[in-house]
Each structure stands twice: as structure tokens, then as C-alpha cells.
Motif scaffolding. Sequence first.
Motif, PDB file in Angstrom:
ATOM      1  N   ASN A  98      54.886  47.102   9.822  1.00 24.93           N
ATOM      2  CA  ASN A  98      53.654  46.907   9.054  1.00 24.93           C
ATOM      3  C   ASN A  98      53.378  45.413   8.934  1.00 24.93           C
ATOM      4  O   ASN A  98      54.121  44.679   8.271  1.00 24.93           O
ATOM      5  N   THR A  99      52.306  44.951   9.591  1.00 23.37           N
ATOM      6  CA  THR A  99      52.001  43.517   9.632  1.00 23.37           C
ATOM      7  C   THR A  99      51.748  42.948   8.246  1.00 23.37           C
ATOM      8  O   THR A  99      52.188  41.835   7.916  1.00 23.37           O
ATOM      9  N   SER A 100      51.026  43.684   7.406  1.00 22.18           N
ATOM     10  CA  SER A 100      50.702  43.183   6.066  1.00 22.18           C
ATOM     11  C   SER A 100      51.960  42.990   5.228  1.00 22.18           C
ATOM     12  O   SER A 100      52.100  41.998   4.505  1.00 22.18           O
ATOM     13  N   THR A 101      52.887  43.947   5.323  1.00 26.19           N
ATOM     14  CA  THR A 101      54.121  43.818   4.560  1.00 26.19           C
ATOM     15  C   THR A 101      54.976  42.681   5.088  1.00 26.19           C
ATOM     16  O   THR A 101      55.597  41.933   4.322  1.00 26.19           O
ATOM     17  N   LEU A 102      54.994  42.515   6.404  1.00 21.63           N
ATOM     18  CA  LEU A 102      55.722  41.388   6.986  1.00 21.63           C
ATOM     19  C   LEU A 102      55.143  40.065   6.503  1.00 21.63           C
ATOM     20  O   LEU A 102      55.872  39.110   6.231  1.00 21.63           O
ATOM     21  N   ALA A 103      53.816  40.012   6.407  1.00 19.22           N
ATOM     22  CA  ALA A 103      53.174  38.777   5.971  1.00 19.22           C
ATOM     23  C   ALA A 103      53.562  38.428   4.540  1.00 19.22           C
ATOM     24  O   ALA A 103      53.696  37.248   4.192  1.00 19.22           O
ATOM     25  N   PHE A 104      53.738  39.432   3.710  1.00 23.36           N
ATOM     26  CA  PHE A 104      54.029  39.152   2.308  1.00 23.36           C
ATOM     27  C   PHE A 104      55.520  38.977   2.042  1.00 23.36           C
ATOM     28  O   PHE A 104      55.930  38.072   1.317  1.00 23.36           O
ATOM     29  N   TYR A 105      56.353  39.837   2.644  1.00 24.81           N
ATOM     30  CA  TYR A 105      57.782  39.811   2.334  1.00 24.81           C
ATOM     31  C   TYR A 105      58.652  39.315   3.481  1.00 24.81           C
ATOM     32  O   TYR A 105      59.798  38.938   3.259  1.00 24.81           O
ATOM     33  N   GLY A 106      58.141  39.342   4.706  1.00 23.83           N
ATOM     34  CA  GLY A 106      58.950  38.981   5.854  1.00 23.83           C
ATOM     35  C   GLY A 106      59.731  40.168   6.386  1.00 23.83           C
ATOM     36  O   GLY A 106      59.747  41.253   5.787  1.00 23.83           O
ATOM     37  N   THR A 112      54.103  32.944   5.978  1.00 22.55           N
ATOM     38  CA  THR A 112      53.322  34.164   6.157  1.00 22.55           C
ATOM     39  C   THR A 112      52.823  34.303   7.589  1.00 22.55           C
ATOM     40  O   THR A 112      52.946  35.376   8.208  1.00 22.55           O
ATOM     41  N   VAL A 113      52.255  33.234   8.126  1.00 21.15           N
ATOM     42  CA  VAL A 113      51.774  33.261   9.508  1.00 21.15           C
ATOM     43  C   VAL A 113      52.919  33.535  10.471  1.00 21.15           C
ATOM     44  O   VAL A 113      52.787  34.295  11.435  1.00 21.15           O
ATOM     45  N   ALA A 165      71.221  43.657   1.700  1.00 17.78           N
ATOM     46  CA  ALA A 165      70.231  43.066   2.598  1.00 17.78           C
ATOM     47  C   ALA A 165      68.820  43.445   2.169  1.00 17.78           C
ATOM     48  O   ALA A 165      67.911  42.607   2.199  1.00 17.78           O
ATOM     49  N   LEU A 166      68.626  44.706   1.782  1.00 22.28           N
ATOM     50  CA  LEU A 166      67.304  45.132   1.303  1.00 22.28           C
ATOM     51  C   LEU A 166      66.918  44.380   0.032  1.00 22.28           C
ATOM     52  O   LEU A 166      65.768  43.955  -0.138  1.00 22.28           O
ATOM     53  N   SER A 167      67.866  44.216  -0.881  1.00 25.61           N
ATOM     54  CA  SER A 167      67.578  43.510  -2.133  1.00 25.61           C
ATOM     55  C   SER A 167      67.244  42.049  -1.870  1.00 25.61           C
ATOM     56  O   SER A 167      66.298  41.496  -2.446  1.00 25.61           O
ATOM     57  N   ALA A 168      68.015  41.407  -0.997  1.00 28.79           N
ATOM     58  CA  ALA A 168      67.749  40.006  -0.665  1.00 28.79           C
ATOM     59  C   ALA A 168      66.388  39.859   0.002  1.00 28.79           C
ATOM     60  O   ALA A 168      65.667  38.889  -0.238  1.00 28.79           O
ATOM     61  N   TRP A 169      66.018  40.825   0.844  1.00 21.06           N
ATOM     62  CA  TRP A 169      64.695  40.795   1.481  1.00 21.06           C
ATOM     63  C   TRP A 169      63.594  40.901   0.437  1.00 21.06           C
ATOM     64  O   TRP A 169      62.628  40.137   0.451  1.00 21.06           O
ATOM     65  N   ARG A 170      63.740  41.848  -0.481  1.00 17.89           N
ATOM     66  CA  ARG A 170      62.696  42.071  -1.490  1.00 17.89           C
ATOM     67  C   ARG A 170      62.542  40.889  -2.435  1.00 17.89           C
ATOM     68  O   ARG A 170      61.442  40.581  -2.901  1.00 17.89           O
ATOM     69  N   LEU A 171      63.650  40.211  -2.708  1.00 20.30           N
ATOM     70  CA  LEU A 171      63.620  39.082  -3.640  1.00 20.30           C
ATOM     71  C   LEU A 171      63.388  37.749  -2.945  1.00 20.30           C
ATOM     72  O   LEU A 171      63.167  36.742  -3.612  1.00 20.30           O
ATOM     73  N   GLY A 172      63.430  37.739  -1.618  1.00 22.74           N
ATOM     74  CA  GLY A 172      63.506  36.490  -0.883  1.00 22.74           C
ATOM     75  C   GLY A 172      62.279  35.618  -0.941  1.00 22.74           C
ATOM     76  O   GLY A 172      62.380  34.399  -0.812  1.00 22.74           O
ATOM     77  N   THR A 173      61.093  36.197  -1.130  1.00 26.42           N
ATOM     78  CA  THR A 173      59.877  35.370  -1.148  1.00 26.42           C
ATOM     79  C   THR A 173      59.305  35.222  -2.544  1.00 26.42           C
ATOM     80  O   THR A 173      59.100  34.103  -3.016  1.00 26.42           O
ATOM     81  N   ALA A 174      59.059  36.342  -3.216  1.00 24.23           N
ATOM     82  CA  ALA A 174      58.400  36.287  -4.522  1.00 24.23           C
ATOM     83  C   ALA A 174      59.240  35.533  -5.544  1.00 24.23           C
ATOM     84  O   ALA A 174      58.756  34.620  -6.224  1.00 24.23           O
TER      85      ALA A 174
END
Length: 530
Positions: free
Chosen positions: A60-68, A203-204, A77-86
Motif C-alpha cells: 500500500n503506497t499511502s501506508t508506506l508514505a506515512f509509516y515506511g 515520505t518520498v 519489528a512491527l512495533s518498531a515500524w509503527r512507532l518509527g516515524t510518528a
Amino acid sequence: MNAFTGTGALLRLALRRDRIMIPVWALVLWSLALSTVSSYAGLYDTEAERLSFIRGINANTSTLAFYGPVHGASVGALSAWRLGTALAAMVAVMTVLLVVRHSRAEEEDGRLELVGAGVVGRRAPLTAALLAALVADALVALLGFVALAGQGVAGALAFALGWFALGAVFAAVAAVCVQLSESARTARLLGFAVLGAAFLVRTVADASESARWLSWLSPIGWNQQLRPFDEDRLWVLALSAALVVPLVGVGYALTGRRDLGAGMLAPRLGPASAGRGLRGALGLAWRLQRGMLLAWAVGLTLYGVIMGGVLEGVDDLVGDSPETREIIQRMGGQQGLTDAFLSTAAGMLGAFAAVYGVQAALRLRGEEGAQRLEPLLALSLGRVRWAAGHLLIALAGVAVILLTTGLAIGVVHGLTAGDVPGRLGDALGAVLVQAPAAWVTTAVAVALFGLLPRLSYAAWGVVGAFLLLGLLGPALNLHQAVLDVSPFTHTPKLPGAELTATPLVVMTAVVAVLVAAGLAGFRRRDITTS
């Protein structure tokens, strides 16, 4: 005496002044990290469920743009991904605010001149501000490590060091920003602009397969490239160190090249006489608040664009986890999953709009504390008329932010679903219905300003409590009586649920009562600068 004399005393003073704010920031970030780990551990307890969820995310491109992208299939790994940007962005915001507060803001208010008259070196204030920010970053990193240590010590260490390194980078960025402008507000905006640019580059990079290399140009991208609980690339931390050292050096060099109270960038002179728009209380309030309103509107509108792109693929993102579906529907109502997700996102946008409303309302206290109010009241301007100008901007600004964000969600979702009119109406309804709840928090700030001015900034604690209830309450199955404390609990869960006017009318009435009480208190009390 050398250039760093007095650093220890100034550091102790800064930590004493922030003895509440720093622990609150750390505990909020820790609770979010802990709840994220707990949620993923309960929602995706098998590797097959996690892999299904990850496939939906990475496609999903939109989700990748927001969370990576997600690296690794473990709960950590999932937790680190979810917390990694916001949350990383929140660490950066905290750090910029702290450095500016203890350097440029002190200089702008004249307190640094008094301190500098004693045995204090020229570089001591900036050094103390940097060290105070690093202490806060270290506390946040320690609690982040504690939250994720159960998923693996090595991964938790990489995650925590990533938070600390990002905070150190933006402390160094703020050290330069405070030298450029003679205004603390402009210094904060410069720091946030750098953060926004770093987030945009990341994001880009994540949204486009061919541009992934851009991630190495962003400090937030470096935080992701650590890949906690997967490869644990601790060597990436060297990039942060390589940026921090020269930035701090530039900050120190500029400190010695400018006059006290001045910035390296000369302020632009205004016109000799005020325009017609500045001849009234409302015009003055608009002039002071328009930059902040524009920044909030642009930022949340971009968030709305991302949410609009995600909505059509919610089923793929959630995967086969019935628990996740249950939580989303509990937060957003019992309608279909897409509508429930939209309602949940709208509730979060309402909370963010409430943060803006409180920030705008507290400008009243800022103007009073900076002694810019008394000269105005010495003229024909009345107290209530002056306060009403800022209050109108705060309340109208909440509505404008929600409107632009709702338009962004509706248009993007409509384009992806092939039904712009229908999706636009759903999005606008879901978002705009949050306005009365956001106004309640704004009114609380106004009431505190008028009745208990020394406790005005306690309004941030109210916003934080509402935000935590919205984020953690449904996931933790808190009792309904606890959830009802937040005004956002009482907003209709649109789209899909029935639109009932009663809670909206009641909240609007509460706003009117709180605002009236605040203005009445302000009219009768003394003007104070402390």
C-alpha cells in the motif's frame, strides 16, 4: 572564566524548570510504545497473521508514505515500524522546544541578560540547553528500551538508540536555528521546517521504489534504516554523530559572532504605519496567529491526503485479524470496516485540532506574560475585545483545519473509489462533527487563563489526557465511565452511525459556559506577568 563557565548551574536550573514537562513527555511516549507492543502481541500472535498484515502494508503506497516499509515479522519489528516515524517526530518536536525554551526564549525575554551579568560564559546557556534536551532524550530512550525489551534486548537497544540519536540531531538543528532569528517563535518554526523537510524526504523515499536511496538523506530515514529487531544496524548511528558535531560547532561559532538579543538574520522592517487590518483587536490577533494556523492546516491536510489514500485498502491492511477489526470498530462504531476506520481517523484529527485550539488560546497568556498586553490596554482597547479577537481565531481555526482536512480525505478517497461526491460527504461529516469536542478543550484553556492564569498551561495536561483516552482506551478495554471523560467519546461515529444533535448541542453549551467564565474572570482579575 571560560566560555563554558556556569553550564552546570544553568543545566540544573533548566531541569528544575522542566521537572514536570520532561517526565510527562517521556511517560506519554513510553505509554504509547508499551500499548503498541501490547496491541501487536495480542492482535497478531502467529507469524502467519503477521506476514499477512505485512504484505498488506508493503503493498500500500499511502501506508508506506506515512509509516515506511516493515522490516522483520516479529512483534518487536512491527512495533518498531509503527512507532518509527510518528513517535520519532514527537521526540524531535520535544527536543526543539526544549532547546529553544532554554536559549532563545530566555534571551528574548531578557532573563539571559541578567544571568549573563554574573559569572557565566558566552557558550554556557546554549550548552545547558543542549544538555537539558539530551537528558530528556536519554530518559525517553530509556523508557522506550524498557517498553520493547521483552521482545529482544538487542532490538530494543537499537530502537532506543535511534530515538536518542534523532533527538540529538534535532537538538543540534535547534542550536543553529536559535542563532539565526531574534524571535523564539521563528526559531521554533525553523526547527519544525527542518523536521518537516526530513519527514517529506523520507515520505518520498518510501512511497517510490526508485527513490528509496533518498531515505539516507533524512535523519528520520536513518532511524528506519537501523531496522530494530531485524538487522539491528547500529552503524547507522554514526551518520547522526557525523551531523551533530558540525551543527553544534556552527551553533557555537554563531553564538560568538552576534550581539546578545540579536539574530544572524536581520529582522525585516515593517511599514511606517499600520494598515487598516491592524487597527483592531481581531486584525492584530490574525496577524499574530496566521502563521501557526497555516502550518497546522497544511500539515493536517497532508495527513488527510494520506488517510484518503489508505481508506480504500483498509481490508488489506488489517488482514485476517478479527481482534484488529474489533478494535477499529469499537473506536469508530459498528458500521463497515472502512467507515469505522474513517471515523477513527476523524477522531484523531479532532484531537489534533484540539491541540491547535489550545495552542492558539494560550497565546492570550503568552502575550500577557511577555508584557505586551498592558500597552494595548492603556489605550481605548478593552480587555474582553482584545481576548475575543484571539478566541475567535482559535475557534474558527479549529473549524478551518477540520474543513481542509475533511476535503483532502474525501477527494482522495473519492478518486481512488470512483465516487467523489459520496466519499466527500462522508469524510466532511465525520471530520466536522469533531469540532464541538475540540472547542471544549479550547474553552478549558480560556477558562484557566481567565480564572487561574498561573495554571493556564495545565490545559496541555487536559489535551494529553483526552488524547491518551482516545488512543489507548478502546485498545485497553477501559470502562465506559472513564472513556466518557473525553468529549470526543460523545461525538457521533460518522459515517454509518446516526447523527444525533444532542451531544453536539450540549458540548457547544459547555463551550459557551467555559468561555463566558474565562472572559468574566479575565475582566476582573489583575494583569500578571508570572
